[in-house]
Scaffold this motif. Structure first.
Motif, PDB file in Angstrom:
ATOM      1  N   SER A 228       0.852  -1.187   0.000  1.00 52.01           N
ATOM      2  CA  SER A 228       0.000   0.000   0.000  1.00 52.01           C
ATOM      3  C   SER A 228       0.887   1.237   0.000  1.00 52.01           C
ATOM      4  N   GLY A 229       0.319   2.342  -0.459  1.00 50.29           N
ATOM      5  CA  GLY A 229       1.077   3.578  -0.504  1.00 50.29           C
ATOM      6  C   GLY A 229       0.299   4.675  -1.195  1.00 50.29           C
ATOM      7  N   ILE A 230       1.002   5.706  -1.598  1.00 50.98           N
ATOM      8  CA  ILE A 230       0.404   6.867  -2.264  1.00 50.98           C
ATOM      9  C   ILE A 230       0.938   6.942  -3.686  1.00 50.98           C
ATOM     10  N   VAL A 231       0.028   6.974  -4.663  1.00 55.37           N
ATOM     11  CA  VAL A 231       0.431   7.100  -6.061  1.00 55.37           C
ATOM     12  C   VAL A 231       0.189   8.531  -6.523  1.00 55.37           C
ATOM     13  N   LYS A 232       1.135   9.047  -7.309  1.00 56.07           N
ATOM     14  CA  LYS A 232       1.060  10.437  -7.759  1.00 56.07           C
ATOM     15  C   LYS A 232       1.364  10.510  -9.241  1.00 56.07           C
ATOM     16  N   GLU A 233       0.605  11.330  -9.941  1.00 46.57           N
ATOM     17  CA  GLU A 233       0.892  11.626 -11.346  1.00 46.57           C
ATOM     18  C   GLU A 233       1.873  12.793 -11.341  1.00 46.57           C
ATOM     19  N   ARG A 234       3.085  12.585 -11.873  1.00 47.07           N
ATOM     20  CA  ARG A 234       4.159  13.552 -11.673  1.00 47.07           C
ATOM     21  C   ARG A 234       3.882  14.895 -12.348  1.00 47.07           C
ATOM     22  N   ARG A 235       3.184  14.873 -13.464  1.00 47.39           N
ATOM     23  CA  ARG A 235       2.949  16.129 -14.187  1.00 47.39           C
ATOM     24  C   ARG A 235       2.012  17.042 -13.416  1.00 47.39           C
ATOM     25  N   TYR A 240      -3.250   9.799  -4.843  1.00 48.89           N
ATOM     26  CA  TYR A 240      -4.336   8.974  -4.317  1.00 48.89           C
ATOM     27  C   TYR A 240      -3.753   7.838  -3.468  1.00 48.89           C
ATOM     28  N   PRO A 241      -4.481   7.443  -2.422  1.00 47.09           N
ATOM     29  CA  PRO A 241      -4.083   6.218  -1.716  1.00 47.09           C
ATOM     30  C   PRO A 241      -4.293   5.029  -2.649  1.00 47.09           C
ATOM     31  N   ALA A 242      -3.424   4.040  -2.535  1.00 44.80           N
ATOM     32  CA  ALA A 242      -3.488   2.932  -3.488  1.00 44.80           C
ATOM     33  C   ALA A 242      -2.974   1.645  -2.862  1.00 44.80           C
ATOM     34  N   GLY A 277       1.267   6.073 -20.993  1.00 44.85           N
ATOM     35  CA  GLY A 277       2.416   6.971 -21.050  1.00 44.85           C
ATOM     36  C   GLY A 277       2.451   7.973 -19.915  1.00 44.85           C
ATOM     37  N   ALA A 278       1.358   8.081 -19.136  1.00 40.61           N
ATOM     38  CA  ALA A 278       1.375   8.970 -17.966  1.00 40.61           C
ATOM     39  C   ALA A 278       2.490   8.519 -17.017  1.00 40.61           C
ATOM     40  N   HIS A 279       3.212   9.487 -16.453  1.00 39.89           N
ATOM     41  CA  HIS A 279       4.352   9.178 -15.587  1.00 39.89           C
ATOM     42  C   HIS A 279       3.881   9.180 -14.138  1.00 39.89           C
ATOM     43  N   LEU A 280       3.921   8.007 -13.521  1.00 36.73           N
ATOM     44  CA  LEU A 280       3.453   7.860 -12.144  1.00 36.73           C
ATOM     45  C   LEU A 280       4.609   7.585 -11.199  1.00 36.73           C
ATOM     46  N   GLU A 281       4.377   7.914  -9.943  1.00 36.98           N
ATOM     47  CA  GLU A 281       5.332   7.638  -8.876  1.00 36.98           C
ATOM     48  C   GLU A 281       4.537   7.165  -7.674  1.00 36.98           C
ATOM     49  N   MET A 282       4.943   6.059  -7.083  1.00 35.47           N
ATOM     50  CA  MET A 282       4.241   5.558  -5.903  1.00 35.47           C
ATOM     51  C   MET A 282       5.196   5.505  -4.728  1.00 35.47           C
ATOM     52  N   GLU A 283       4.815   6.165  -3.644  1.00 32.86           N
ATOM     53  CA  GLU A 283       5.547   6.077  -2.388  1.00 32.86           C
ATOM     54  C   GLU A 283       4.963   4.910  -1.603  1.00 32.86           C
ATOM     55  N   VAL A 284       5.796   3.910  -1.335  1.00 33.45           N
ATOM     56  CA  VAL A 284       5.330   2.660  -0.741  1.00 33.45           C
ATOM     57  C   VAL A 284       5.464   2.734   0.779  1.00 33.45           C
ATOM     58  N   SER A 285       4.376   2.426   1.460  1.00 35.21           N
ATOM     59  CA  SER A 285       4.385   2.570   2.918  1.00 35.21           C
ATOM     60  C   SER A 285       4.278   1.259   3.679  1.00 35.21           C
ATOM     61  N   ARG A 313      -7.539   0.400   6.216  1.00 35.24           N
ATOM     62  CA  ARG A 313      -7.368   0.402   7.676  1.00 35.24           C
ATOM     63  C   ARG A 313      -6.034   1.051   8.054  1.00 35.24           C
ATOM     64  N   LEU A 314      -4.997   0.707   7.322  1.00 39.52           N
ATOM     65  CA  LEU A 314      -3.679   1.273   7.621  1.00 39.52           C
ATOM     66  C   LEU A 314      -3.643   2.768   7.359  1.00 39.52           C
ATOM     67  N   PHE A 315      -4.279   3.204   6.271  1.00 33.73           N
ATOM     68  CA  PHE A 315      -4.321   4.642   5.986  1.00 33.73           C
ATOM     69  C   PHE A 315      -5.091   5.393   7.068  1.00 33.73           C
ATOM     70  N   SER A 316      -6.158   4.776   7.581  1.00 34.56           N
ATOM     71  CA  SER A 316      -6.974   5.445   8.600  1.00 34.56           C
ATOM     72  C   SER A 316      -6.180   5.678   9.879  1.00 34.56           C
ATOM     73  N   GLN A 317      -5.188   4.823  10.142  1.00 40.59           N
ATOM     74  CA  GLN A 317      -4.360   4.988  11.339  1.00 40.59           C
ATOM     75  C   GLN A 317      -3.440   6.203  11.222  1.00 40.59           C
ATOM     76  N   LEU A 318      -3.211   6.636   9.986  1.00 43.28           N
ATOM     77  CA  LEU A 318      -2.330   7.779   9.774  1.00 43.28           C
ATOM     78  C   LEU A 318      -3.042   9.115   9.875  1.00 43.28           C
ATOM     79  N   LEU A 319      -4.371   9.080   9.869  1.00 45.20           N
ATOM     80  CA  LEU A 319      -5.156  10.320   9.897  1.00 45.20           C
ATOM     81  C   LEU A 319      -5.211  10.914  11.304  1.00 45.20           C
TER      82      LEU A 319
END
Length: 319
Positions: A228-235, A240-242, A277-285, A313-319
């Protein structure tokens, strides 16, 4: 950022008007231990209004000295350069490790550096730094040599986490075990996956879990499994959580040449993120579970539902 990377990669032997503090190391992963060396270089450079420059290697020196026995790298040369600049370095030298460097005696190392960087004033290295032919020189020897050459040599002590030094090899091991929490602690930032969206078989869409597919095949691979983590469109910077599966999809594939990183957004994403072709980046948690082979797609779908619930559930613990 990438334009700045290209602009700030300089050749060994570049001329600086300002005095230079040189941070020297492999810096694979640019982890917290490396940043102690880099921060020391930035501090030294600031003390004489100079430039902080990182000298590193695009490939591991072991690849030249012991071909086939070099460790897998955590990041590409360009990713490393980007991280070094983000850490505050003014420039990066990507110097291939070659016959000349491998044959330098330890006593020749500092004269070699000052010949190519005449404005060199200070050097920073890590406690375990080795240099010279057959790795004869160590950080204590470099400090001693520095005095004889009028150079300030500063040594950053090893950073210890949970009773063990932070190191690139330790990060590689934790990554291969799926211990993403330890990886992130040692990196001092989330582990990142990046790439361009490619078309897939749309199986996830038919199961009700559409995915964004990235080919991800670094030298040092993460464990196959669900994260799980956060995905981001770099442009656009939209994120979004993912939940994502990394691996070879044994339930639905017979043979896979390159592992896929299949990302399912837990919120309805903007349509732009779905463009091939969209450039994505995911921060893995978090690591949720290993990749598994299921008897059928119904079992797979049921497990994906559980994975999504656990991620939420894991994301909710971070809120």
């Amino acid at each position: 950022m990438m334009e700045r990377v290209f602009d700030s990669i300089v050749q060994f032997g570049s001329k600086w008007e300002q005095e230079v503090c040189l941070a020297v190391g492999m810096f694979d992963g640019v982890h917290r231990g490396h940043r102690s060396v880099l921060d020391l270089a930035i501090e030294q450079a600031a003390s004489f209004s100079g430039s902080g420059v990182a000298l590193t290697f695009p490939q591991h020196p072991a690849g030249f000295l012991r071909p086939g026995k070099e460790p897998p790298l955590l990041m590409s040369a360009m990713e490393k350069a980007e991280s070094l600049l983000s850490a505050g370095m003014d420039a990066v030298i990507l110097q291939p490790f070659d016959q000349l460097l491998s044959s330098l005696e330890a006593e020749q190392f500092l004269p070699f550096l000052t010949e190519h960087i005449p404005s060199l004033t200070a050097i920073t290295v890590g406690e375990n730094f080795r240099f010279g032919k057959n790795r004869k020189g160590d950080s204590a020897m470099l400090e001693e040599f520095g005095l004889g050459h009028g150079l300030k040599v500063k040594v950053a002590p090893s950073l210890v986490l949970d009773d063990s030094p932070v190191s690139s090899s330790r990060i590689r091991h934790a990554l291969s075990e799926g211990n993403i929490k330890e990886v992130n602690q040692m990196l001092g930032r989330p582990y990142k996956v990046s790439g361009q969206v490619i078309s897939g078989k749309a199986l996830g869409r038919t199961l009700g879990f559409p995915t964004l597919n990235l080919q991800w095949n670094p030298e040092a691979r993460p464990a196959f499994g669900v994260y799980s983590g956060i995905v981001k469109e770099r442009r656009t910077g939209v994120q979004y959580p993912a939940v994502a599966n990394y691996g070879i999809r044994p339930t639905v594939e017979q043979k896979v040449e390159v592992p896929l990183w299949e990302i399912h957004c837990l919120e309805q994403p903007d349509v732009s993120i779905w463009q091939e072709g969209a450039h994505l980046e995911m921060e893995v948690s978090s690591f949720l579970r290993p990749e598994m082979k299921f008897e059928n797609v119904d079992e797979l779908s049921a497990q994906i539902s559980k994975d999504c619930a656990e991620a939420i559930r894991l994301f909710s613990q971070l809120l």
